[in-house]
Design an enzyme around this catalytic site. Structure first.
Site, PDB file in Angstrom:
ATOM      1  NE  ARG A  66       6.723   5.349   6.685  1.00 50.35           N
ATOM      2  CZ  ARG A  66       7.101   6.191   7.323  1.00 50.35           C
ATOM      3  NH1 ARG A  66       6.906   7.275   6.182  1.00 50.35           N
ATOM      4  NH2 ARG A  66       7.801   5.903   8.095  1.00 50.35           N
ATOM      5  CB  SER A  69      -3.431   3.935  -3.093  1.00 49.78           C
ATOM      6  OG  SER A  69      -4.253   3.014  -2.102  1.00 49.78           O
ATOM      7  CE1 TYR A 183      -7.999   2.300  -5.078  1.00 49.20           C
ATOM      8  CE2 TYR A 183      -7.830   1.977  -2.231  1.00 49.20           C
ATOM      9  CZ  TYR A 183      -7.228   2.270  -3.730  1.00 49.20           C
ATOM     10  OH  TYR A 183      -6.411   3.315  -3.442  1.00 49.20           O
TER      11      TYR A 183
END
Length: 393
Positions: A66, A69, A183
């Site tokens: 995975r 970000s 963000y």
């Protein structure tokens, strides 16, 4: 002895650091992929899981992980292909393609009530999405303390893209467009923008424009059933060996929302191909996915000193870092780690990538533990020290 500009003897220190993470039970396995002067070095330790079938499978550059970000730079690169072919313009408003974000209001007080707003000074532009200055994003706050933080958390979830964007657009912006860096959310909005601009799903556009030409077959928003045995188990942050996401969990099926902010899986080998293409100015093995000027634009710090002073997750967050398009840019060297001009980004699950042009270095790490990608943790100080002390030219 040195090869590819690394001391082979000193690289054993990196392997020892990975071994310690495994032996301590922090993660069952870890992989480091380093490329320098045209040569690739791999250091790997442990297995895909602490228990079950994955415990018998060694971690390697083909292990599916995975990205969290670390998905964000791929999103920005895909968007830039649309800028290059004239589908998008950086300074055009997103209103036509994303009408949910047209005529926005802005909170009079970022910590105040949601119904106390002022009009936005200007529309949100494509450039605002790529630099994360669209005016909304992650608001770190304890539940019940900041109304917009609670409202933004409620927007989340595995929703169809149109529904997700509708909920986001119904909220006021936290700050004026262009005022400061915020963000995460911008990457998800960019994914929706790409889908609408191309008439494809975001995943299809990403595959067609980035992954297929760079031959990245294991990069996507889910793992096919035939390859689930290669997906490392994701572990929780709070306690060792507690499973957060098993191989047959969230990534075993296509999501309703293809999250550019953190929804991709990939491998060290796949991501290396993207990283090497960026290092070579947008091309790899004769396949050009971006122009050299586009890569330069992506990897240039676009934040002003004023934006940096009011942005980030704490005081000094941008003291040695800026932001390009979907990735960070190191503005000065602060230790035995990435040089000024290095660019890349980490991920929630413990993945991280940086290209260091000054050292002709690409470095990719793959761990699978929640919140392990935070570069402020001591483990990353130790891992980066182990990488850079091995440089031998």
């Amino acid at each position: 002895m040195a090869t590819g500009g690394f001391s082979i003897q000193r690289l054993t220190r990196l392997r020892a650091r990975l071994d310690r993470l495994v032996e301590a039970g922090f993660v069952p396995g870890a992989v480091a992929v380093l490329a320098r002067h045209g040569e690739v070095h791999v250091e790997a330790a442990g297995t895909l899981a602490f228990d079950g079938p994955g415990a018998a499978k060694p971690m390697d550059p083909g292990t599916i992980c995975r990205l969290g970000s670390m998905s964000k730079p791929l999103v920005a690169a895909c968007a830039m292909t649309l800028v290059e072919d004239g589908t998008l313009r950086l300074d055009d408003p997103v209103d036509d393609l994303l009408p949910e974000l047209a005529d926005m209001t802005v909170l009079a007080d970022p910590a105040g009530p949601l119904d106390a707003t002022v009009p936005a000074d200007r529309p949100i532009a494509v450039r605002d999405l790529l630099t994360y200055t669209l005016g909304t994003g992650m608001v770190p706050a304890a539940p019940g303390t900041v109304p917009i933080a609670d409202a933004l958390r409620e927007v989340g979830g595995d929703l169809p893209p149109d529904e997700w964007l509708g909920r986001l657009g119904a909220l006021p912006l936290v700050h004026q467009p262009g005022e400061r860096w915020m963000y995460d959310t911008a990457a998800d909005v960019t994914g929706v923008l790409i889908a609408r601009a191309t008439g494809q799903s975001f995943g299809e556009a990403l595959r067609e424009r980035i992954c297929a030409p760079l031959r990245m077959p294991d990069t996507g928003f889910s793992v096919p059933a035939a390859h689930l045995g290669r997906l490392a188990t994701g572990y929780a942050a709070a306690a060792d060996r507690v499973v957060d996401d098993p191989p047959d969990g969230a990534f075993s099926r296509p999501p309703a929302f293809e999250s550019g902010g953190g929804g991709l899986v990939s491998t060290g080998s796949d991501f290396l191909r993207f990283a090497m293409a960026m290092a070579a100015g947008g091309t790899l093995d004769g396949q050009r996915v971006l122009s050299r000027p586009a890569v330069t634009l992506m990897t240039t710090d676009h934040l002003t000193s004023t934006q940096k002073a009011v942005s980030g997750f704490g005081p000094g967050y941008f003291d040695a870092m800026g932001w390009g398009f979907g990735l960070s840019v190191r503005t000065r060297r602060t230790g035995l780690g990435p040089s000024a001009g290095s660019y890349g980004w980490p991920g929630y699950w413990g993945t991280v990538w940086y290209n260091d042009p000054a050292e002709d270095l690409t470095a990719i790490f793959c761990l699978q533990r929640a919140h392990a990608g935070d570069q402020r943790q001591p483990l990353w100080h130790d891992l980066w020290t182990a990488v850079y002390q091995a440089i031998d030219d």
